[in-house]
Design an enzyme around this catalytic site. Structure first.
Site: not given
Length: 345
Positions: A93-95, A122
């Site tokens: 996962y990222c932002w 996120y």
């Protein structure tokens, strides 16, 4: 057609070989899924550089970003992923579940691993934490352990699981003992987690508890150091019944000198913290405390601070926040036998 990553908005319902946060170290430090590792595809400086360039020319920024991301992914493959077996199945996962997470997920999928991307990144996880912390604390029955400073509340709380009790250690999660002198010490002052990461850790702890069994907590303010408790939990704590521990003053003094030994070793840190109370008790009282510290009269100093600051402050907060004292238990000391006597009640 080449294989593609799969996507989920509910990763907490599944099990993964590893959870990989590809955001920058700064983003990761503020908050992340507990247990996740940080393999940034852009570090803080690189992310800032690409972002600044993007405002000037999006196409140029994409080229620069792609080159940096490719370089970093290459390093992660040779340094981290090279030892993974065929059945490795990470969550990435990222932002916002966009380019950063997909860039790594696509490469890992092409290698042959089953990769899942957190859709929405996120932000999806953070929304889940906020919602859970509104609802989950209300599902438990709490009992509050009260007592004046130095009564060993935290010490007792840590021993209670050995006697079959279920506890929620809020000061442990906040890395703070909940008072002016309460910063934790690990060779140096140990910082508290960011507010958001505290909430992640709190949710993880709550999810491990059994709603059918009483949860013991220590009497706290809503603010522990710089960390705030969720309103839903705080309201339930204030409604809970309390058991008050009473300990002789001499025993409290000795316990505090043992627990806060670093402040004896570093009196300048202690004095700096006490200076924050000058507005409350005046310069003369502050000078008295400093003189006791300089003379090494530690028992007298601790007893005086308890009498003038801690005890009145605690009694005021108890009268305001924790009024349902169902039992008062006097312990002679904080020996194992005394704690066992308390835990058996």
């Amino acid at each position: 057609m080449p294989p593609l990553p799969r996507y989920t908005q509910e990763p907490w319902k599944e099990t993964y070989s590893e959870i990989i946060d590809v955001r920058s170290p700064g983003e990761f430090a503020e908050d992340h899924i507990p247990g996740a590792i940080n393999l940034p595809v852009l570090d803080d400086a690189e992310r800032s550089h690409v972002g600044t360039t993007y405002k000037q020319c999006a196409f140029t920024a994409r080229k620069i970003g792609a080159a940096i991301v490719a370089k970093n992914i290459s390093q992660h493959i040779t340094q981290h992923f090279v030892t993974k077996e065929k059945d490795y199945n990470p969550l990435v996962y990222c932002w916002r579940g966009g380019q950063r997470s997909n860039s790594l997920a696509l490469v890992l999928t092409q290698i042959g691993w089953k990769v899942t991307v957190l859709e929405g990144g996120y932000k999806t996880y953070r929304a889940y934490v906020r919602q859970q912390l509104e609802d989950l604390p209300q599902k438990f029955t709490y009992k509050v352990l009260c007592g004046l400073t130095g009564s060993g509340k935290t010490h007792i709380l840590h021993q209670m699981p050995h006697h079959g009790a279920q506890v929620l250690d809020l000061e442990g999660l906040a890395n703070h003992r909940g008072s002016l002198l309460g910063e934790e010490w690990e060779g140096k002052l140990s910082p508290q987690p960011a507010q958001k990461y505290f909430e992640s850790l709190l949710l993880q702890q709550l999810q491990s508890l059994n709603p059918s069994q009483t949860v013991w907590v220590e009497s706290e303010s809503q603010k522990i150091g710089q960390i705030y408790l969720p309103q839903s939990l705080w309201e339930k704590m204030k409604q809970a019944s309390c058991v008050e521990i009473q300990l002789p003053v001499a025993a409290r003094v000795q316990f505090l000198l043992q627990e806060y030994s670093h402040l004896v070793t570093y009196p300048d840190i202690l004095k700096a913290k006490l200076a924050k109370l000058k507005y409350r008790y005046g310069g003369e009282k502050l000078r008295e405390w400093y003189e006791l510290i300089d003379a090494g009269k530690w028992e007298s100093f601790v007893q005086d601070v308890l009498q003038f600051h801690y005890d009145p402050t605690y009694r005021k907060s108890m009268k305001r926040d924790f009024t349902k004292v169902e039992r008062v238990l006097s312990l002679p000391d904080l020996s194992d036998s005394s704690i066992a006597m308390f835990a058996s009640l």
